[in-house]
Design an enzyme around this catalytic site. Structure first.
Site, PDB file in Angstrom:
ATOM      1  N   LYS A  44       0.700  -0.788   0.026  1.00 34.58           N
ATOM      2  CA  LYS A  44      -0.168  -0.064   0.440  1.00 34.58           C
ATOM      3  C   LYS A  44       1.172   1.469  -0.153  1.00 34.58           C
ATOM      4  O   LYS A  44       0.250   2.173   1.042  1.00 34.58           O
ATOM      5  CB  LYS A  44      -1.102   0.081   1.298  1.00 34.58           C
ATOM      6  CG  LYS A  44      -1.966  -1.192   1.665  1.00 34.58           C
ATOM      7  CD  LYS A  44      -2.575  -1.549   0.301  1.00 34.58           C
ATOM      8  CE  LYS A  44      -3.968  -0.334  -0.425  1.00 34.58           C
ATOM      9  NZ  LYS A  44      -4.098  -0.964  -1.684  1.00 34.58           N
ATOM     10  N   HIS A  82       6.960  -7.623  -2.566  1.00 36.41           N
ATOM     11  CA  HIS A  82       6.688  -7.088  -1.075  1.00 36.41           C
ATOM     12  C   HIS A  82       7.928  -7.396  -0.089  1.00 36.41           C
ATOM     13  O   HIS A  82       7.588  -6.834   1.015  1.00 36.41           O
ATOM     14  CB  HIS A  82       5.047  -6.423  -0.554  1.00 36.41           C
ATOM     15  CG  HIS A  82       3.852  -6.003  -1.374  1.00 36.41           C
ATOM     16  ND1 HIS A  82       4.691  -4.720  -1.568  1.00 36.41           N
ATOM     17  CD2 HIS A  82       3.235  -6.635  -1.440  1.00 36.41           C
ATOM     18  CE1 HIS A  82       3.761  -4.610  -2.202  1.00 36.41           C
ATOM     19  NE2 HIS A  82       2.396  -5.807  -2.032  1.00 36.41           N
ATOM     20  N   SER A 126      -4.242   3.573   4.841  1.00 38.14           N
ATOM     21  CA  SER A 126      -3.866   2.871   3.337  1.00 38.14           C
ATOM     22  C   SER A 126      -4.255   1.366   4.405  1.00 38.14           C
ATOM     23  O   SER A 126      -5.254   0.219   3.142  1.00 38.14           O
ATOM     24  CB  SER A 126      -3.423   3.173   2.532  1.00 38.14           C
ATOM     25  OG  SER A 126      -3.464   2.250   1.230  1.00 38.14           O
ATOM     26  N   GLN A 144      -3.150   9.247 -13.363  1.00 38.29           N
ATOM     27  CA  GLN A 144      -3.204  10.288 -12.832  1.00 38.29           C
ATOM     28  C   GLN A 144      -4.855   8.660 -11.767  1.00 38.29           C
ATOM     29  O   GLN A 144      -4.884   8.197 -12.166  1.00 38.29           O
ATOM     30  CB  GLN A 144      -4.550  11.178 -12.896  1.00 38.29           C
ATOM     31  CG  GLN A 144      -3.651  12.563 -13.484  1.00 38.29           C
ATOM     32  CD  GLN A 144      -4.276  13.719 -13.775  1.00 38.29           C
ATOM     33  OE1 GLN A 144      -4.839  13.648 -14.676  1.00 38.29           O
ATOM     34  NE2 GLN A 144      -3.403  14.445 -14.274  1.00 38.29           N
TER      35      GLN A 144
END
Length: 289
Positions: A43, A103, A133, A224
């Site tokens: 995250k 990760h 998050s 975006q």
């Protein structure tokens, strides 16, 4: 859905079996010199950077419209029944370079990535926004442990009892590796929010790529947050192990949302603990931009 997994200690890092069941194949994974490894704590902007890199290298509209991002950029350590393993997906990629995400804390990354001197892009996000998050992610993601309430989740985060271990160890471990591995580009989520175009320029120069201003502007526009959130090939809505009714995979993508979650007391306790844990590193974060 199977029951949610439990955390256990794995080589000193809190883990769940979905990321350790395929361990032998992960450790023996054969990296290639042109592979690009995208590494993050969960995250912290993984999908965002994966998406940008995928556009920089392969801006083929059909690829972006037909193949979900988790197949274009496989998640190396994942092993969930009825899905391809991350190592198999990575091995079957026909692209050059292969973009692969992980990760894992730096000490658990397969050795071949270092031996082959692969380029690594690490993205770090400030702890407060990261934990918020992560909390919303764990609420909707059934392959992670039950998050419990916000207060106990925050405490677990401070204790490092999260899937993939301690945020503090993760961001500082990779920061230290950057000092000895010249091909490691360390980015900050906050910088990307502040000026995505500038960070795309930095990525290009790290990757030795020349892109026209027009190409970069197009990528900046596509990447975006609101555009990606609507893109079913980027927003993970095709993955049935998550419940988007609880929370979307891509929730806000903002800096400073932690202020809507932390109480004054939680914030004071967190800051005090943070100072202790981060006192030996030169790594600095911004909690607002």
């Amino acid at each position: 859905m199977p029951p949610r997994p439990n955390l256990f200690d794995f080589h000193g890092v809190s883990m769940i079996h979905y990321f350790t069941d395929n361990w032998e194949n992960i450790q023996n994974f054969k990296a290639r010199p042109d592979d690009v490894l995208i590494a993050t704590y969960p995250k912290a902007g993984t999908t965002w950077v994966s998406y940008i890199l995928d556009l920089l290298y392969f801006s083929q509209p059909d690829r972006q419209k037909s193949t979900p991002i988790h197949e274009r950029v496989p998640f190396l350590e994942i092993h969930i029944p009825n899905f391809s393993t991350g190592t198999d997906l990575a091995d079957s990629l026909h692209t050059s370079p292969r973009l692969i995400k992980t990760h894992l804390p730096v000490q658990l990354v397969p050795k071949s990535f270092w031996e082959q001197k692969c380029r690594v892009v690490y993205v770090a996000r400030n702890a407060k926004d990261n934990v918020v998050s992560y909390f919303h992610f764990d609420r909707m993601n059934f392959v992670h442990p039950e998050p419990g309430d916000w207060n106990s989740f925050l405490q677990r985060f401070m204790d490092g009892k999260m899937v993939f271990g301690s945020w503090y160890d993760h961001v500082t471990g990779w920061w230290e590796r950057k000092q000895s591995h010249p091909k490691l580009h360390y980015m900050f989520f906050e910088d990307m929010v502040e000026d995505t175009g500038r960070e795309i320029d930095k990525l290009c120069s790290f990757l030795g790529m020349t892109s026209t201003a027009e190409q970069k502007e197009k990528i900046r526009h596509l990447a975006q947050f609101d555009n990606m959130k609507k893109d079913d090939m980027a927003n993970y809505s095709t993955v049935n192990i998550m419940d988007f009714k609880i929370s979307p995979f891509m929730r806000k993508g903002k800096v400073g949302d932690w202020k809507n979650h932390f109480t004054i007391t939680q914030n004071e306790q967190f800051d005090e603990d943070y100072k202790k844990k981060m006192k030996n590193t030169t790594l600095q974060f911004r909690t607002e931009v």
